[in-house]
Design a protein around this motif. Structure first.
Motif, short mmCIF file in Angstrom:
data_model
loop_
_atom_site.label_atom_id
_atom_site.label_comp_id
_atom_site.label_asym_id
_atom_site.label_seq_id
_atom_site.Cartn_x
_atom_site.Cartn_y
_atom_site.Cartn_z
N ASN A 1 -1.00 -11.94 -7.06
CA ASN A 1 -0.81 -12.69 -8.31
C ASN A 1 -1.32 -11.91 -9.53
OD1 ASN A 1 0.35 -14.97 -7.07
ND2 ASN A 1 -1.68 -15.71 -6.47
N GLY A 2 -2.18 -10.97 -9.31
CA GLY A 2 -2.71 -10.16 -10.40
C GLY A 2 -3.39 -8.92 -9.86
N GLN A 3 -3.97 -8.14 -10.77
CA GLN A 3 -4.65 -6.91 -10.36
C GLN A 3 -6.03 -7.21 -9.77
OE1 GLN A 3 -4.19 -4.57 -14.14
NE2 GLN A 3 -3.82 -2.90 -12.69
N LEU A 4 -6.40 -6.40 -8.81
CA LEU A 4 -7.77 -6.42 -8.31
C LEU A 4 -8.58 -5.47 -9.19
CD1 LEU A 4 -6.87 -6.15 -4.52
CD2 LEU A 4 -7.52 -8.21 -5.77
N GLU A 5 -9.85 -5.74 -9.33
CA GLU A 5 -10.68 -4.99 -10.27
C GLU A 5 -10.69 -3.49 -9.96
OE1 GLU A 5 -12.60 -4.62 -13.69
OE2 GLU A 5 -11.88 -6.54 -12.86
N PHE A 6 -10.74 -3.14 -8.67
CA PHE A 6 -10.86 -1.72 -8.31
C PHE A 6 -9.59 -0.92 -8.56
CE2 PHE A 6 -9.71 -3.83 -4.25
CZ PHE A 6 -8.53 -3.16 -3.97
N GLU A 7 -8.45 -1.58 -8.78
CA GLU A 7 -7.21 -0.83 -8.97
C GLU A 7 -6.81 -0.67 -10.43
OE1 GLU A 7 -3.71 -2.67 -7.30
OE2 GLU A 7 -4.50 -4.69 -7.66
N SER B 1 -1.89 -5.24 5.35
CA SER B 1 -2.02 -6.48 4.58
C SER B 1 -0.64 -6.91 4.08
CB SER B 1 -2.97 -6.28 3.39
OG SER B 1 -2.32 -5.62 2.33
N CYS B 2 -0.63 -8.06 3.41
CA CYS B 2 0.64 -8.60 2.90
C CYS B 2 0.78 -8.41 1.39
CB CYS B 2 0.73 -10.09 3.23
SG CYS B 2 0.77 -10.45 5.02
N SER B 3 -0.01 -7.52 0.81
CA SER B 3 -0.04 -7.39 -0.65
C SER B 3 1.25 -6.82 -1.25
CB SER B 3 -1.22 -6.52 -1.09
OG SER B 3 -1.08 -5.20 -0.61
N MET B 4 2.10 -6.20 -0.42
CA MET B 4 3.36 -5.64 -0.93
C MET B 4 4.57 -6.35 -0.34
SD MET B 4 2.76 -3.23 -3.14
CE MET B 4 4.28 -2.28 -3.17
N TYR B 5 4.36 -7.50 0.24
CA TYR B 5 5.43 -8.23 0.92
C TYR B 5 6.39 -8.91 -0.06
CZ TYR B 5 7.60 -11.84 3.85
OH TYR B 5 8.50 -12.66 4.49
N HIS B 6 7.67 -8.87 0.28
CA HIS B 6 8.70 -9.63 -0.43
C HIS B 6 9.31 -10.62 0.56
CE1 HIS B 6 9.65 -6.70 -3.96
NE2 HIS B 6 8.41 -6.53 -3.55
#
Length: 213
Positions: free
Chosen positions: A164-170, A64-69
């Protein structure tokens, strides 16, 4: 027993084996090489690497792209921080804190990461962990908070650098959910060799290369 004959027979076997593996250009030789490499990687290389690293997933493909800069390998940290500063200020993390974090420039979809065992007692804020969270695949996000509890040990809170923010499961990652800790990006984009076969099955917003949120 004639040890010289036995030794000679072994030498002939290994010469034939080596020829089939690397020098035989026929279809038979090609097929033999493919099968040998598959068996070696699946039953020798990965089990051995898992034993050494202490985790069931010693190499992880980022899906996924969740850690992309933005810019990925050539990301400009200062400009990236300006765009994301407000997000981290709510977690009492400032620019100097983040600059000392491992893999501070994140990583991209398709990168291959080297994973080692995650010792809960040695993990720190800023480390990137991989954990199970009842999702299709394990999640790879950065620790932004830790709380010690009496019953469940250390509870971790994570976030994706590009989310943009935290996901509930994390918000409550327990020690039992940990799979490992990412320590290096060893092959940027090389994971696309695998991803290309099923990336098209994802929703259109999640396909292809990354953009910064």
């Amino acid at each position: 027993m004639d040890f010289k004959k036995e030794e000679s027979g072994l030498k002939k076997f290994f010469r034939k084996f080596w020829f089939f593996l690397w020098k035989d250009d026929s279809f038979k030789g090609w097929a033999f090489s493919i099968i040998f490499l598959f068996v070696f990687i699946k039953f020798i290389f990965f089990p051995g690497l898992s034993l050494i690293t202490g985790t069931s997933i010693p190499l992880a493909i980022v899906e996924s792209c969740s850690m992309y800069h933005q810019g990925n390998l050539f990301s400009n940290f200062n400009s990236w921080w300006q765009r994301h500063e407000d997000k981290y200020s709510g977690f009492a993390i400032d620019k100097n804190d983040f600059k000392d974090f491992p893999l501070k420039n994140g990583f991209s979809k398709g990168d291959i990461l080297f994973i080692v065992r995650a010792n809960p007692e040695k993990l720190e804020e800023g480390d990137i962990i991989i954990f199970n969270a009842n999702q299709k695949n394990p999640v790879i996000h950065r620790i932004i908070g830790m709380t010690s509890t009496e019953n469940e040990g250390i509870i971790f809170s994570t976030i994706g650098d590009n989310n943009n923010g935290q996901l509930e499961f994390e918000k409550s990652v327990t020690e039992k959910m940990l799979v490992g800790k990412a320590v290096a990006r060893i092959a940027p984009y090389f994971g696309w060799v695998k991803l290309v076969f099923y990336d098209w099955q994802k929703p259109s917003s999640e396909r292809g290369f990354c953009n910064e949120n």
